[in-house]
Design a protein around this motif. Structure first.
Motif, PDB file in Angstrom:
ATOM      1  N   PRO A 195       0.802  -1.230   0.000  1.00  0.00           N
ATOM      2  CA  PRO A 195       0.000   0.000   0.000  1.00  0.00           C
ATOM      3  C   PRO A 195       0.837   1.282   0.000  1.00  0.00           C
ATOM      4  O   PRO A 195       0.308   2.354   0.214  1.00  0.00           O
ATOM      5  N   GLN A 196       2.148   1.157  -0.239  1.00  0.00           N
ATOM      6  CA  GLN A 196       3.012   2.342  -0.199  1.00  0.00           C
ATOM      7  C   GLN A 196       2.619   3.363  -1.262  1.00  0.00           C
ATOM      8  O   GLN A 196       2.821   4.565  -1.077  1.00  0.00           O
ATOM      9  N   HIS A 197       2.060   2.898  -2.375  1.00  0.00           N
ATOM     10  CA  HIS A 197       1.716   3.784  -3.476  1.00  0.00           C
ATOM     11  C   HIS A 197       0.213   3.769  -3.712  1.00  0.00           C
ATOM     12  O   HIS A 197      -0.466   2.783  -3.458  1.00  0.00           O
ATOM     13  N   SER A 198      -0.306   4.873  -4.211  1.00  0.00           N
ATOM     14  CA  SER A 198      -1.748   5.018  -4.412  1.00  0.00           C
ATOM     15  C   SER A 198      -2.236   4.108  -5.531  1.00  0.00           C
ATOM     16  O   SER A 198      -1.468   3.661  -6.392  1.00  0.00           O
ATOM     17  N   TRP A 199      -3.556   3.864  -5.535  1.00  0.00           N
ATOM     18  CA  TRP A 199      -4.147   3.071  -6.603  1.00  0.00           C
ATOM     19  C   TRP A 199      -3.953   3.738  -7.960  1.00  0.00           C
ATOM     20  O   TRP A 199      -3.756   3.063  -8.977  1.00  0.00           O
ATOM     21  N   ASP A 200      -4.000   5.067  -7.992  1.00  0.00           N
ATOM     22  CA  ASP A 200      -3.786   5.781  -9.261  1.00  0.00           C
ATOM     23  C   ASP A 200      -2.422   5.457  -9.845  1.00  0.00           C
ATOM     24  O   ASP A 200      -2.282   5.195 -11.037  1.00  0.00           O
ATOM     25  N   ASN A 201      -1.391   5.500  -8.989  1.00  0.00           N
ATOM     26  CA  ASN A 201      -0.037   5.215  -9.469  1.00  0.00           C
ATOM     27  C   ASN A 201       0.092   3.769  -9.937  1.00  0.00           C
ATOM     28  O   ASN A 201       0.727   3.479 -10.956  1.00  0.00           O
ATOM     29  N   VAL A 202      -0.504   2.853  -9.185  1.00  0.00           N
ATOM     30  CA  VAL A 202      -0.422   1.434  -9.559  1.00  0.00           C
ATOM     31  C   VAL A 202      -1.079   1.202 -10.919  1.00  0.00           C
ATOM     32  O   VAL A 202      -0.545   0.492 -11.779  1.00  0.00           O
ATOM     33  N   VAL A 203      -2.243   1.820 -11.129  1.00  0.00           N
ATOM     34  CA  VAL A 203      -2.943   1.670 -12.409  1.00  0.00           C
ATOM     35  C   VAL A 203      -2.113   2.238 -13.550  1.00  0.00           C
ATOM     36  O   VAL A 203      -2.010   1.640 -14.632  1.00  0.00           O
ATOM     37  N   GLN A 204      -1.491   3.386 -13.319  1.00  0.00           N
ATOM     38  CA  GLN A 204      -0.652   3.977 -14.366  1.00  0.00           C
ATOM     39  C   GLN A 204       0.488   3.042 -14.750  1.00  0.00           C
ATOM     40  O   GLN A 204       0.793   2.861 -15.930  1.00  0.00           O
ATOM     41  N   ILE A 205       1.112   2.428 -13.742  1.00  0.00           N
ATOM     42  CA  ILE A 205       2.241   1.527 -14.020  1.00  0.00           C
ATOM     43  C   ILE A 205       1.758   0.294 -14.777  1.00  0.00           C
ATOM     44  O   ILE A 205       2.356  -0.118 -15.777  1.00  0.00           O
ATOM     45  N   LEU A 206       0.669  -0.316 -14.324  1.00  0.00           N
ATOM     46  CA  LEU A 206       0.153  -1.512 -15.000  1.00  0.00           C
ATOM     47  C   LEU A 206      -0.226  -1.215 -16.445  1.00  0.00           C
ATOM     48  O   LEU A 206       0.093  -1.991 -17.359  1.00  0.00           O
ATOM     49  N   LYS A 250       6.692   9.982  -5.792  1.00  0.00           N
ATOM     50  CA  LYS A 250       6.090   8.664  -5.617  1.00  0.00           C
ATOM     51  C   LYS A 250       5.878   7.981  -6.961  1.00  0.00           C
ATOM     52  O   LYS A 250       6.064   6.769  -7.091  1.00  0.00           O
ATOM     53  N   LEU A 251       5.489   8.760  -7.956  1.00  0.00           N
ATOM     54  CA  LEU A 251       5.248   8.182  -9.274  1.00  0.00           C
ATOM     55  C   LEU A 251       6.539   7.629  -9.871  1.00  0.00           C
ATOM     56  O   LEU A 251       6.569   6.515 -10.404  1.00  0.00           O
ATOM     57  N   VAL A 252       7.611   8.388  -9.790  1.00  0.00           N
ATOM     58  CA  VAL A 252       8.906   7.920 -10.295  1.00  0.00           C
ATOM     59  C   VAL A 252       9.352   6.679  -9.532  1.00  0.00           C
ATOM     60  O   VAL A 252       9.856   5.708 -10.117  1.00  0.00           O
ATOM     61  N   ALA A 253       9.152   6.685  -8.213  1.00  0.00           N
ATOM     62  CA  ALA A 253       9.524   5.512  -7.414  1.00  0.00           C
ATOM     63  C   ALA A 253       8.715   4.293  -7.832  1.00  0.00           C
ATOM     64  O   ALA A 253       9.248   3.181  -7.933  1.00  0.00           O
ATOM     65  N   ALA A 254       7.432   4.490  -8.086  1.00  0.00           N
ATOM     66  CA  ALA A 254       6.579   3.375  -8.491  1.00  0.00           C
ATOM     67  C   ALA A 254       7.034   2.791  -9.829  1.00  0.00           C
ATOM     68  O   ALA A 254       7.061   1.567 -10.014  1.00  0.00           O
ATOM     69  N   ILE A 255       7.396   3.664 -10.761  1.00  0.00           N
ATOM     70  CA  ILE A 255       7.881   3.191 -12.062  1.00  0.00           C
ATOM     71  C   ILE A 255       9.162   2.382 -11.891  1.00  0.00           C
ATOM     72  O   ILE A 255       9.336   1.320 -12.494  1.00  0.00           O
ATOM     73  N   ALA A 256      10.072   2.879 -11.058  1.00  0.00           N
ATOM     74  CA  ALA A 256      11.353   2.195 -10.840  1.00  0.00           C
ATOM     75  C   ALA A 256      11.154   0.854 -10.143  1.00  0.00           C
ATOM     76  O   ALA A 256      11.847  -0.118 -10.443  1.00  0.00           O
ATOM     77  N   ILE A 257      10.195   0.778  -9.210  1.00  0.00           N
ATOM     78  CA  ILE A 257       9.938  -0.476  -8.510  1.00  0.00           C
ATOM     79  C   ILE A 257       9.337  -1.501  -9.458  1.00  0.00           C
ATOM     80  O   ILE A 257       9.696  -2.683  -9.444  1.00  0.00           O
ATOM     81  N   ALA A 258       8.413  -1.050 -10.298  1.00  0.00           N
ATOM     82  CA  ALA A 258       7.746  -1.972 -11.218  1.00  0.00           C
ATOM     83  C   ALA A 258       8.719  -2.576 -12.223  1.00  0.00           C
ATOM     84  O   ALA A 258       8.568  -3.728 -12.623  1.00  0.00           O
ATOM     85  N   ASP A 259       9.729  -1.803 -12.621  1.00  0.00           N
ATOM     86  CA  ASP A 259      10.720  -2.316 -13.578  1.00  0.00           C
ATOM     87  C   ASP A 259      12.089  -1.717 -13.245  1.00  0.00           C
ATOM     88  O   ASP A 259      12.467  -0.659 -13.763  1.00  0.00           O
ATOM     89  N   PRO A 260      12.848  -2.376 -12.358  1.00  0.00           N
ATOM     90  CA  PRO A 260      14.146  -1.840 -11.919  1.00  0.00           C
ATOM     91  C   PRO A 260      15.177  -1.718 -13.039  1.00  0.00           C
ATOM     92  O   PRO A 260      16.205  -1.066 -12.853  1.00  0.00           O
TER      93      PRO A 260
END
Length: 305
Positions: A195-206, A250-260
């Motif tokens: 839950p570290q990142h918002s649902w909006d960010n997760v949806v954007q990454i997916l 947070k958005l940049v972090a989410a992108i980096a986590i999804a694909d290091p």
């Protein structure tokens, strides 16, 4: 044309993982386990449940834990899947991850050319089966119309409660089957980010990775997986509140986590495609701006070296 199942680059020999499913009314459990042990399986996972349903928590857990080079072994094909299309979906998902599949009593072994050929034949059979079903359905509707009958469920047209309940149960079951079949393509990313990142960010990454989610549909899907005990309830926890200026970090972090493996330039390109405005002005994101946000994310503990 049959559904394509492309082979992957051969991986180093991995573990033989056995999966046995027993009917709730079938007391003969030792035979499957004995055959899997004799085949050399390092571990054997056992599940009790009807073959009429794809909802199998043990199988979902096994599929998630398999690694490249591993081989999933069953005694017979009907122990794994309830239909040819379901079997092909499962095996295709395994092959994309470099995991092989073997059935001891059937000519299916995706680590061999002969086994892959047999799988292609199954794919052609599945396509023919779908085409025949569609043709029979159309012919039946045409004949019914010629006789003056209205197509569809009479109970639903008449709003009978039992028919409405049965239709709702069928839709509910189909929805769960679709989720469990596709979970390995999206649930790992959700687990990484929530839950570290918002649902909006997760949806954007997916969606940047080829999916087509909305926040509402993704939350509903995760709620259902949690309800079926196929996902951790922690995924539904509220994400921590942060000041508005931290959103891009947070958005940049989410992108980096999804694909290091993404470079700073690749992350900048993703931000451009998402329509995010650069923090330093200008028309396009620059790697230096991405690095500044990533450095900040490291300081806040959102990313780890």
């Amino acid at each position: 044309m049959a559904k394509s199942l492309k082979g992957t680059v051969p991986a180093l020999p991995g573990r033989l993982i056995g999966y046995a499913r027993f009917s709730t009314v079938d007391p003969m459990t030792d035979a499957q386990v004995g055959e899997l042990r004799a085949a050399g399986c390092d571990r054997i996972h056992q599940e009790h449940g009807s073959g009429a349903s794809r909802v199998r928590p043990v199988l979902a857990r096994v599929l998630k834990e398999l690694s490249a080079g591993d081989v999933l072994v069953v005694v017979r094909l009907d122990r794994l899947a309830r239909s040819v299309s379901h079997l092909l979906d499962v095996i295709e998902g395994l092959e994309k991850r470099g995991v092989h599949f073997r059935s001891l009593h059937d000519p299916i072994d995706t680590s061999t050319p002969q086994g892959m050929f047999s799988l292609q034949v199954l794919g052609a059979v599945a396509q023919l089966e779908r085409a025949l079903i569609a043709e029979r359905t159309k012919s039946g509707m045409k004949a019914a119309k010629a006789r003056g009958r209205i197509a569809g469920n009479p109970g639903l047209r008449e709003r009978r409660p039992e028919a409405i309940q049965a239709a709702a149960a069928a839709r509910n079951q189909l929805y769960l089957e679709q989720l469990t079949t596709s979970a390995q393509t999206w649930l790992p990313t959700v687990k990484q980010l929530r839950p570290q990142h918002s649902w909006d960010n997760v949806v954007q990454i997916l969606n940047r990775r080829g999916h087509d989610w909305t926040v509402e549909r993704l939350r509903r899907a995760v709620h259902r997986m949690v309800k079926e005990k196929l996902a951790d309830p922690e995924l539904l926890a509220r994400s921590p509140r942060r000041p508005p200026e931290d959103r891009l970090m947070k958005l940049v972090a989410a992108i980096a986590i999804a694909d290091p493996t993404l470079s700073l330039r690749a992350i900048a390109d993703q931000l451009d495609q998402m329509g995010e405005r650069p923090v330093r002005g200008g028309r396009r994101w620059q790697p230096s701006s991405v690095k500044a946000l990533m450095d900040e994310a490291f300081r806040f503990g959102l990313l780890r070296h």
